[in-house]
Write a protein that holds these residues in place. Structure first.
Motif, PDB file in Angstrom:
ATOM      1  N   PHE A  32       0.835  -1.201   0.000  1.00  0.00           N
ATOM      2  CA  PHE A  32       0.000   0.000   0.000  1.00  0.00           C
ATOM      3  C   PHE A  32       0.869   1.250   0.000  1.00  0.00           C
ATOM      4  O   PHE A  32       1.945   1.272   0.610  1.00  0.00           O
ATOM      5  CB  PHE A  32      -0.887   0.046   1.248  1.00  0.00           C
ATOM      6  N   GLU A  33       0.380   2.285  -0.660  1.00  0.00           N
ATOM      7  CA  GLU A  33       1.003   3.602  -0.592  1.00  0.00           C
ATOM      8  C   GLU A  33       0.050   4.538   0.139  1.00  0.00           C
ATOM      9  O   GLU A  33      -1.112   4.686  -0.253  1.00  0.00           O
ATOM     10  CB  GLU A  33       1.281   4.142  -1.991  1.00  0.00           C
ATOM     11  N   ARG A  34       0.538   5.126   1.214  1.00  0.00           N
ATOM     12  CA  ARG A  34      -0.276   6.083   1.959  1.00  0.00           C
ATOM     13  C   ARG A  34       0.184   7.497   1.632  1.00  0.00           C
ATOM     14  O   ARG A  34       1.382   7.796   1.667  1.00  0.00           O
ATOM     15  CB  ARG A  34      -0.157   5.843   3.467  1.00  0.00           C
ATOM     16  N   LYS A  35      -0.768   8.371   1.298  1.00  0.00           N
ATOM     17  CA  LYS A  35      -0.437   9.736   0.922  1.00  0.00           C
ATOM     18  C   LYS A  35      -1.249  10.717   1.761  1.00  0.00           C
ATOM     19  O   LYS A  35      -2.445  10.525   1.977  1.00  0.00           O
ATOM     20  CB  LYS A  35      -0.723   9.977  -0.570  1.00  0.00           C
ATOM     21  N   VAL A  36      -0.564  11.758   2.247  1.00  0.00           N
ATOM     22  CA  VAL A  36      -1.210  12.833   2.992  1.00  0.00           C
ATOM     23  C   VAL A  36      -0.924  14.135   2.268  1.00  0.00           C
ATOM     24  O   VAL A  36       0.246  14.454   2.000  1.00  0.00           O
ATOM     25  CB  VAL A  36      -0.677  12.914   4.444  1.00  0.00           C
ATOM     26  N   ASN A  37      -1.958  14.869   1.911  1.00  0.00           N
ATOM     27  CA  ASN A  37      -1.795  16.149   1.237  1.00  0.00           C
ATOM     28  C   ASN A  37      -1.385  17.195   2.269  1.00  0.00           C
ATOM     29  O   ASN A  37      -2.218  17.764   2.976  1.00  0.00           O
ATOM     30  CB  ASN A  37      -3.100  16.558   0.546  1.00  0.00           C
ATOM     31  N   THR A  38      -0.102  17.462   2.368  1.00  0.00           N
ATOM     32  CA  THR A  38       0.401  18.352   3.422  1.00  0.00           C
ATOM     33  C   THR A  38       0.043  19.813   3.169  1.00  0.00           C
ATOM     34  O   THR A  38      -0.057  20.592   4.120  1.00  0.00           O
ATOM     35  CB  THR A  38       1.925  18.227   3.564  1.00  0.00           C
ATOM     36  N   PHE A  71       2.862  16.067  -1.083  1.00  0.00           N
ATOM     37  CA  PHE A  71       2.376  14.837  -0.454  1.00  0.00           C
ATOM     38  C   PHE A  71       3.462  14.196   0.412  1.00  0.00           C
ATOM     39  O   PHE A  71       4.609  14.042  -0.011  1.00  0.00           O
ATOM     40  CB  PHE A  71       1.914  13.839  -1.519  1.00  0.00           C
ATOM     41  N   TRP A  72       3.074  13.853   1.608  1.00  0.00           N
ATOM     42  CA  TRP A  72       3.896  12.996   2.456  1.00  0.00           C
ATOM     43  C   TRP A  72       3.489  11.567   2.099  1.00  0.00           C
ATOM     44  O   TRP A  72       2.354  11.164   2.286  1.00  0.00           O
ATOM     45  CB  TRP A  72       3.627  13.292   3.924  1.00  0.00           C
ATOM     46  N   THR A  73       4.411  10.812   1.546  1.00  0.00           N
ATOM     47  CA  THR A  73       4.113   9.476   1.048  1.00  0.00           C
ATOM     48  C   THR A  73       4.957   8.443   1.779  1.00  0.00           C
ATOM     49  O   THR A  73       6.164   8.618   1.945  1.00  0.00           O
ATOM     50  CB  THR A  73       4.405   9.390  -0.468  1.00  0.00           C
ATOM     51  N   ASP A  74       4.324   7.372   2.230  1.00  0.00           N
ATOM     52  CA  ASP A  74       5.067   6.250   2.795  1.00  0.00           C
ATOM     53  C   ASP A  74       4.409   4.944   2.369  1.00  0.00           C
ATOM     54  O   ASP A  74       3.286   4.927   1.854  1.00  0.00           O
ATOM     55  CB  ASP A  74       5.206   6.337   4.326  1.00  0.00           C
ATOM     56  N   SER A  75       5.118   3.847   2.548  1.00  0.00           N
ATOM     57  CA  SER A  75       4.658   2.545   2.053  1.00  0.00           C
ATOM     58  C   SER A  75       4.480   1.547   3.194  1.00  0.00           C
ATOM     59  O   SER A  75       5.298   1.500   4.120  1.00  0.00           O
ATOM     60  CB  SER A  75       5.652   1.978   1.032  1.00  0.00           C
ATOM     61  N   PHE A  76       3.420   0.750   3.079  1.00  0.00           N
ATOM     62  CA  PHE A  76       3.131  -0.299   4.047  1.00  0.00           C
ATOM     63  C   PHE A  76       2.855  -1.595   3.294  1.00  0.00           C
ATOM     64  O   PHE A  76       2.534  -1.580   2.098  1.00  0.00           O
ATOM     65  CB  PHE A  76       1.908   0.066   4.890  1.00  0.00           C
ATOM     66  N   GLY A 194      -8.380  -0.031  -1.043  1.00  0.00           N
ATOM     67  CA  GLY A 194      -8.262   1.417  -1.078  1.00  0.00           C
ATOM     68  C   GLY A 194      -9.068   2.082   0.023  1.00  0.00           C
ATOM     69  O   GLY A 194     -10.189   1.665   0.307  1.00  0.00           O
ATOM     70  N   ILE A 195      -8.466   3.082   0.663  1.00  0.00           N
ATOM     71  CA  ILE A 195      -9.145   3.889   1.676  1.00  0.00           C
ATOM     72  C   ILE A 195      -8.898   5.364   1.339  1.00  0.00           C
ATOM     73  O   ILE A 195      -7.761   5.768   1.103  1.00  0.00           O
ATOM     74  CB  ILE A 195      -8.606   3.608   3.096  1.00  0.00           C
ATOM     75  N   ALA A 196      -9.972   6.149   1.318  1.00  0.00           N
ATOM     76  CA  ALA A 196      -9.852   7.600   1.120  1.00  0.00           C
ATOM     77  C   ALA A 196     -10.621   8.294   2.235  1.00  0.00           C
ATOM     78  O   ALA A 196     -11.753   7.916   2.551  1.00  0.00           O
ATOM     79  CB  ALA A 196     -10.412   7.997  -0.245  1.00  0.00           C
ATOM     80  N   ILE A 197      -9.969   9.280   2.857  1.00  0.00           N
ATOM     81  CA  ILE A 197     -10.601  10.064   3.920  1.00  0.00           C
ATOM     82  C   ILE A 197     -10.548  11.515   3.446  1.00  0.00           C
ATOM     83  O   ILE A 197      -9.604  12.256   3.761  1.00  0.00           O
ATOM     84  CB  ILE A 197      -9.865   9.870   5.257  1.00  0.00           C
ATOM     85  N   PRO A 198     -11.540  11.923   2.654  1.00  0.00           N
ATOM     86  CA  PRO A 198     -11.460  13.182   1.903  1.00  0.00           C
ATOM     87  C   PRO A 198     -11.202  14.421   2.749  1.00  0.00           C
ATOM     88  O   PRO A 198     -10.306  15.209   2.433  1.00  0.00           O
ATOM     89  CB  PRO A 198     -12.832  13.258   1.211  1.00  0.00           C
ATOM     90  N   HIS A 199     -11.964  14.603   3.821  1.00  0.00           N
ATOM     91  CA  HIS A 199     -11.834  15.833   4.600  1.00  0.00           C
ATOM     92  C   HIS A 199     -10.553  15.846   5.440  1.00  0.00           C
ATOM     93  O   HIS A 199     -10.125  16.900   5.904  1.00  0.00           O
ATOM     94  CB  HIS A 199     -13.060  16.032   5.488  1.00  0.00           C
ATOM     95  N   GLN A 200      -9.947  14.677   5.639  1.00  0.00           N
ATOM     96  CA  GLN A 200      -8.670  14.608   6.343  1.00  0.00           C
ATOM     97  C   GLN A 200      -7.497  14.595   5.362  1.00  0.00           C
ATOM     98  O   GLN A 200      -6.347  14.604   5.767  1.00  0.00           O
ATOM     99  CB  GLN A 200      -8.605  13.340   7.204  1.00  0.00           C
ATOM    100  N   HIS A 201      -7.814  14.509   4.060  1.00  0.00           N
ATOM    101  CA  HIS A 201      -6.806  14.567   2.992  1.00  0.00           C
ATOM    102  C   HIS A 201      -5.799  13.418   3.105  1.00  0.00           C
ATOM    103  O   HIS A 201      -4.597  13.596   2.925  1.00  0.00           O
ATOM    104  CB  HIS A 201      -6.072  15.917   3.025  1.00  0.00           C
ATOM    105  N   ILE A 202      -6.320  12.222   3.393  1.00  0.00           N
ATOM    106  CA  ILE A 202      -5.494  11.020   3.533  1.00  0.00           C
ATOM    107  C   ILE A 202      -6.014   9.944   2.581  1.00  0.00           C
ATOM    108  O   ILE A 202      -7.231   9.757   2.448  1.00  0.00           O
ATOM    109  CB  ILE A 202      -5.539  10.473   4.977  1.00  0.00           C
ATOM    110  N   SER A 203      -5.122   9.221   1.931  1.00  0.00           N
ATOM    111  CA  SER A 203      -5.520   8.076   1.107  1.00  0.00           C
ATOM    112  C   SER A 203      -4.524   6.941   1.300  1.00  0.00           C
ATOM    113  O   SER A 203      -3.334   7.176   1.520  1.00  0.00           O
ATOM    114  CB  SER A 203      -5.611   8.455  -0.370  1.00  0.00           C
ATOM    115  N   ILE A 204      -5.035   5.712   1.248  1.00  0.00           N
ATOM    116  CA  ILE A 204      -4.199   4.515   1.343  1.00  0.00           C
ATOM    117  C   ILE A 204      -4.660   3.558   0.249  1.00  0.00           C
ATOM    118  O   ILE A 204      -5.760   3.003   0.337  1.00  0.00           O
ATOM    119  CB  ILE A 204      -4.325   3.822   2.718  1.00  0.00           C
ATOM    120  N   PHE A 205      -3.847   3.372  -0.785  1.00  0.00           N
ATOM    121  CA  PHE A 205      -4.261   2.546  -1.917  1.00  0.00           C
ATOM    122  C   PHE A 205      -3.203   1.491  -2.238  1.00  0.00           C
ATOM    123  O   PHE A 205      -1.999   1.756  -2.168  1.00  0.00           O
ATOM    124  CB  PHE A 205      -4.515   3.412  -3.151  1.00  0.00           C
TER     125      PHE A 205
END
Length: 259
Positions: A32-38, A71-76, A194-205
């Motif tokens: 998975f790649e997790r991205k946070v729109n900083t 984007f702050w991106t990390d992998s799991f 896939g997980i998207a949390i729109p108002h928190q600006h977080i996605s895990i795909f």
């Protein structure tokens, strides 16, 4: 004509065999790649924590956008079989992002036992290590007709509401019958890719899915060690108090830890 019929028959059989193979994959690894729109979350974070005076916030954010990645991106990776899953960072020695300055959720490790209904998680906040032992979270999902492809799999959309206000979108595939997913997300009729949390600006795909025997008995599961052992309720109370000691009272930070 016979040749055409034969080729069509072979093609149909190949598709059927592939679909059956995909549906009955019982173990493997998902990356998975997790991205946070900083650019979005840093402004929210600073507004709520008051770490930058209001009259200086616009200038700070302008410099931040010029000097920092959006984007702050990390992998799991998620190891799974039909009864268990283990979600952990690809780089176990990773440190938190000094640029983003959010010292939480960067080393989350989550083990789920779907037979017993138990979950064991390891989380780090600053230099404090916690082992959270509790039951697997029960999430009330609402299924929809929307679909999209993720990592080569056809996925269906489902929605949920956390804490009465945080909207979460999940995409699961019924080609993988396990009911797990990244972090502690679970409870859908197939694996969540896939997980998207729109108002928190977080996605895990998911970026890849590989099927093989993962040998569950060889997984390195979270252990007490020097960790503080708590349940979910105790972790939320302790982490909230710890963050307040560093002037971090933002609800966004708290949710990011509790994912």
């Amino acid at each position: 004509m016979k040749k055409i019929f034969l080729l069509v028959t072979i093609a149909c059989c190949a598709v059927t065999i592939y679909a059956q193979h995909a549906a009955f994959m019982e173990s493997g690894k998902i990356t998975f790649e997790r991205k946070v729109n900083t650019f979005a979350t840093m402004k929210i974070f600073l507004e709520e924590t008051k770490q930058v005076p209001e009259d200086q916030l616009a200038g700070f954010m302008q410099k931040y956008r010029q000097n920092s990645p959006q984007f702050w991106t990390d992998s799991f990776q998620l190891w799974f079989d039909k009864d268990h899953s283990l979600y952990e960072p690809v780089n176990k020695n990773i440190g938190f992002s000094q640029t983003f300055q959010i010292p939480a959720a960067y080393k989350n490790t989550v083990y789920s036992n779907f037979q017993s209904g138990e979950s064991v998680s390891e989380k780090v906040i600053f230099d404090k290590n916690f082992l959270i032992k509790d039951s697997i979270k029960k999430i009330r999902w609402k299924l929809t007709d929307e679909t999209r492809e993720i990592a080569g799999y056809q996925c269906h959309r489902a929605n949920a509401l956390f804490f009465d206000s945080i909207y979460v979108v999940a995409f699961y595939t019924d080609e993988l019958l396990m009911k797990g997913g990244p972090e502690a997300y679970n409870g859908l009729p197939g694996m969540i890719l896939g997980i998207a949390i729109p108002h928190q600006h977080i996605s895990i795909f998911a970026t890849s899915v590989t099927g093989f025997d993962t040998s569950f008995d060889k997984w390195k599961l979270p252990q007490p060690g020097k960790n503080t052992v708590v349940n979910n309720k105790e972790f939320n109370a302790t982490s909230s108090k710890l963050l307040k000691g560093f002037g971090l009272t933002s609800p966004w930070v708290q949710f990011f830890m509790d994912m």
